[in-house]
Design a protein around this motif. Structure first.
Motif, mmCIF file in Angstrom:
data_model
loop_
_atom_site.group_PDB
_atom_site.id
_atom_site.type_symbol
_atom_site.label_atom_id
_atom_site.label_comp_id
_atom_site.label_asym_id
_atom_site.label_seq_id
_atom_site.Cartn_x
_atom_site.Cartn_y
_atom_site.Cartn_z
ATOM 1 N N SER A 286 0.877 -1.175 0.000
ATOM 2 C CA SER A 286 0.000 0.000 0.000
ATOM 3 C C SER A 286 0.909 1.219 0.000
ATOM 4 C CB SER A 286 -0.905 -0.024 1.241
ATOM 5 O OG SER A 286 -1.646 1.166 1.355
ATOM 6 N N MET A 287 1.117 1.813 -1.173
ATOM 7 C CA MET A 287 2.154 2.829 -1.348
ATOM 8 C C MET A 287 1.510 4.196 -1.594
ATOM 9 S SD MET A 287 4.964 0.564 -3.480
ATOM 10 C CE MET A 287 6.330 1.711 -3.219
ATOM 11 N N ASP A 288 1.691 5.084 -0.635
ATOM 12 C CA ASP A 288 1.051 6.408 -0.645
ATOM 13 C C ASP A 288 1.894 7.401 -1.437
ATOM 14 O OD1 ASP A 288 2.954 5.913 1.375
ATOM 15 O OD2 ASP A 288 2.274 7.627 2.549
ATOM 16 N N ILE A 289 1.794 7.348 -2.744
ATOM 17 C CA ILE A 289 2.727 8.106 -3.580
ATOM 18 C C ILE A 289 2.213 9.478 -4.006
ATOM 19 C CG2 ILE A 289 3.908 6.029 -4.388
ATOM 20 C CD1 ILE A 289 2.363 6.284 -7.020
ATOM 21 N N TYR A 290 1.065 9.912 -3.497
ATOM 22 C CA TYR A 290 0.613 11.281 -3.800
ATOM 23 C C TYR A 290 1.001 12.274 -2.717
ATOM 24 C CZ TYR A 290 -2.289 15.392 -3.455
ATOM 25 O OH TYR A 290 -2.693 16.683 -3.277
ATOM 26 N N ASN A 291 0.910 11.914 -1.436
ATOM 27 C CA ASN A 291 0.830 12.914 -0.374
ATOM 28 C C ASN A 291 2.021 13.869 -0.286
ATOM 29 O OD1 ASN A 291 2.780 11.329 1.025
ATOM 30 N ND2 ASN A 291 1.160 10.168 2.041
ATOM 31 N N THR A 292 3.179 13.489 -0.826
ATOM 32 C CA THR A 292 4.336 14.389 -0.811
ATOM 33 C C THR A 292 4.041 15.687 -1.552
ATOM 34 O OG1 THR A 292 5.956 12.627 -0.564
ATOM 35 C CG2 THR A 292 6.735 14.650 -1.566
ATOM 36 N N ASP A 293 3.210 15.628 -2.582
ATOM 37 C CA ASP A 293 2.864 16.859 -3.303
ATOM 38 C C ASP A 293 2.264 17.879 -2.338
ATOM 39 O OD1 ASP A 293 3.698 15.524 -5.542
ATOM 40 O OD2 ASP A 293 1.750 15.498 -6.543
ATOM 41 N N TYR A 294 1.420 17.401 -1.430
ATOM 42 C CA TYR A 294 0.801 18.301 -0.465
ATOM 43 C C TYR A 294 1.786 18.701 0.639
ATOM 44 C CZ TYR A 294 -2.167 20.169 3.184
ATOM 45 O OH TYR A 294 -2.701 20.981 4.145
ATOM 46 N N THR A 295 2.481 17.733 1.204
ATOM 47 C CA THR A 295 3.316 18.043 2.364
ATOM 48 C C THR A 295 4.452 18.995 2.001
ATOM 49 O OG1 THR A 295 4.514 15.970 1.979
ATOM 50 C CG2 THR A 295 2.776 15.955 3.638
ATOM 51 N N GLN A 296 5.014 18.851 0.819
ATOM 52 C CA GLN A 296 6.096 19.751 0.435
ATOM 53 C C GLN A 296 5.582 21.149 0.085
ATOM 54 O OE1 GLN A 296 9.514 19.241 0.654
ATOM 55 N NE2 GLN A 296 8.788 17.459 1.793
ATOM 56 N N ALA A 297 4.357 21.221 -0.408
ATOM 57 C CA ALA A 297 3.786 22.527 -0.750
ATOM 58 C C ALA A 297 3.260 23.271 0.474
ATOM 59 C CB ALA A 297 2.662 22.350 -1.771
ATOM 60 N N GLU A 298 2.656 22.542 1.410
ATOM 61 C CA GLU A 298 1.944 23.179 2.511
ATOM 62 C C GLU A 298 2.507 22.873 3.893
ATOM 63 O OE1 GLU A 298 -0.385 25.311 1.913
ATOM 64 O OE2 GLU A 298 -0.537 24.918 -0.234
ATOM 65 N N GLY A 299 3.411 21.901 4.003
ATOM 66 C CA GLY A 299 3.846 21.432 5.305
ATOM 67 C C GLY A 299 4.443 22.502 6.194
ATOM 68 N N ALA A 300 5.368 23.282 5.683
ATOM 69 C CA ALA A 300 6.019 24.304 6.503
ATOM 70 C C ALA A 300 5.001 25.318 7.008
ATOM 71 C CB ALA A 300 7.120 24.988 5.701
ATOM 72 N N ARG A 301 4.080 25.723 6.140
ATOM 73 C CA ARG A 301 3.039 26.673 6.533
ATOM 74 C C ARG A 301 2.130 26.081 7.616
ATOM 75 N NH1 ARG A 301 1.365 29.495 1.690
ATOM 76 N NH2 ARG A 301 1.195 27.370 0.893
ATOM 77 N N ASN A 302 1.969 24.752 7.605
ATOM 78 C CA ASN A 302 1.114 24.081 8.587
ATOM 79 C C ASN A 302 1.832 23.774 9.894
ATOM 80 O OD1 ASN A 302 -0.970 24.085 6.733
ATOM 81 N ND2 ASN A 302 -0.623 21.975 6.073
ATOM 82 N N GLY A 303 3.125 24.100 9.977
ATOM 83 C CA GLY A 303 3.862 23.881 11.214
ATOM 84 C C GLY A 303 4.690 22.614 11.252
ATOM 85 N N VAL A 304 4.732 21.857 10.153
ATOM 86 C CA VAL A 304 5.544 20.638 10.118
ATOM 87 C C VAL A 304 7.014 21.023 10.276
ATOM 88 C CG1 VAL A 304 6.210 18.622 8.765
ATOM 89 C CG2 VAL A 304 3.852 19.474 8.660
ATOM 90 N N LEU A 305 7.736 20.302 11.108
ATOM 91 C CA LEU A 305 9.128 20.622 11.387
ATOM 92 C C LEU A 305 10.022 20.290 10.194
ATOM 93 C CD1 LEU A 305 9.381 19.250 15.039
ATOM 94 C CD2 LEU A 305 8.694 21.533 14.267
#
Length: 425
Positions: A286-305
């Motif tokens: 079960s390979m989650d190969i989409y979510n990086t598009d979101y995390t790299q675009a929005e992660g820092a703004r959302n507070g991800v370290l």
């Protein structure tokens, strides 16, 4: 387009969420996800939430007192299945920002997340990890008809080694923060299976390796031994439960497969030995190969370290290329997105990425239907439109075998014969 939408809406007398004992659904086409064949002018009869007949419209009788739903221009396919979600997670609160809320906040957030997931066409999900048994409670509320949401297979707490990805790793010793279900030897692992099943877990989720969104772990680190994972798998299987293992690292993936784990989540750094072990043992990836598009675009703004974003960057393209490699090698694949890392309701965005990395549109759809159903042990009940299956349907405008991105915008959703979404909603 507006007149088409209005025409579709007028053909459906039921409002979203309304139920009819007998339902007769027609559309322009039905995708047989097993063969890839598009069946023209189909009719589907659903009685008490279960499909009782599927056939050509001109040869399929309308039951007495049935609600007739006609969907001109629509292609129907089975309700979709996401094998890896976290309904009590919200990606807009990353890092430490979620600490501004009380613990029960996350359980409440699962309610709109479940609704968004269902309206996106995912009528069945596997929730692989939550706190406070919130996914068990959410499942119970949905089944009692109190709130809308998909059919849920809950894992309750995921667990692994002390200090590992499934533990609480972001706080100093003075906080005393830890998972109540850490397991540091085979017997502890067996006990965790029994405890979680007792309180409602229907799948067991373990962390075999380190992860991206934890502190003080690296994705490649193996954190449960082959012996520990085998004890957990054996115990779960004895109780009739399947096991999912979070495993990014090559060694952890290989040992998870050899231990008899049923589905291996992420599988980012898999090597040839891991692929061979998965094929030998019949494990699903079960390979989650989409979510990086979101995390790299929005992660820092959302507070991800930044350390978490660094790990995400380092494995993203490797995971995608390994998806291509594993698929080509014949590993069994299921559709799992890790929704909660990105917004719920956007689950279908992964289809296009899977096609970009080697799947045909039909293969991608099969991973979210018949493959997932088989991995759940629910073959012929979900992921298909056939007699005896649940009355779960999704409708799109066009042919998803030619443009899989159509699945991102379904115009019709039905679960158990109940209308969830119509073209005007």
């Amino acid at each position: 387009m507006r007149s088409l939408v209005l025409g579709l809406a007028a053909a459906i007398a039921l409002a979203p969420g309304a139920a009819a004992q007998n339902v007769y659904v027609t559309a322009d086409r039905l995708l047989d996800v097993t063969t890839g064949q598009l069946i023209q002018r189909p009719a589907i009869v659903i009685q008490d939430g279960v499909i009782t007949a599927v056939g050509p419209r001109d040869r399929t009788q309308v039951p007495s007192a049935a609600q007739v739903i006609d969907l001109p221009g629509v292609t129907l396919l089975p309700g979709m299945i996401d094998m890896h979600v976290h309904l009590d997670s919200d990606p807009t609160y990353g890092g430490y920002t979620g600490l501004q809320f009380t613990d029960a906040f996350w359980t409440i957030m699962a309610v709109p997340n479940a609704k968004a997931t269902l309206e996106a066409g995912f009528t069945t999900v596997r929730n692989v990890g939550s706190a406070e048994y919130s996914d068990v409670g959410l499942k119970q509320a949905i089944e009692a008809g109190k709130i809308p949401g998909p059919r849920i297979v809950p894992a309750a707490y995921s667990f692994g080694a002390t200090g590992g990805h499934c533990d609480s790793t972001f706080f100093p010793p003075s906080f005393g923060s830890k998972s109540p279900y850490n397991a540091d030897n085979p017997e502890e692992g067996r006990k965790r299976v029994r405890e979680l099943r007792k309180y409602g877990a229907e799948v067991i989720k373990i962390c075999a390796t380190g992860g991206v969104f934890s502190a003080n772990t690296e994705p490649g680190q193996q954190q449960l031994s082959l012996e520990e994972m085998k004890a957990i798998a054996d115990e779960a299987h004895m109780w009739g439960l399947k096991v999912a293992a979070h495993a990014h690292g090559a060694g952890g993936i290989r040992d998870a497969a050899l231990a008899g784990i049923d589905t291996i989540e992420h599988a980012s750094l898999v090597d040839d030995a891991g692929i061979a072990a998965a094929k030998k043992m019949g494990a699903y990836f079960s390979m989650d190969i989409y979510n990086t598009d979101y995390t790299q675009a929005e992660g820092a703004r959302n507070g991800v370290l930044e350390d978490n974003l660094r790990k995400d960057r380092e494995i993203a393209e490797i995971q995608r290329q390994n998806y291509r490699k594993a698929l080509k090698a014949g590993v069994k694949m299921v559709y799992g997105t890790d929704a909660g890392v990105f917004p719920h309701g956007q689950n279908a965005k992964q289809f296009a990425v899977m096609v970009r990395y080697g799947a045909t549109p039909l293969q991608a759809i099969q991973q979210a239907t018949i493959n997932a159903a088989e991995a759940l042990g629910w073959k012929d009940k979900v992921g298909v439109v056939k007699q005896g299956a649940f009355g779960d349907l999704v409708g799109v405008m066009g042919d998803p075998t030619q443009n899989v991105a159509l699945l991102e915008s379904p115009v019709f959703v039905m679960k158990n014969g109940d209308v969830v979404k119509t073209p005007d909603k």
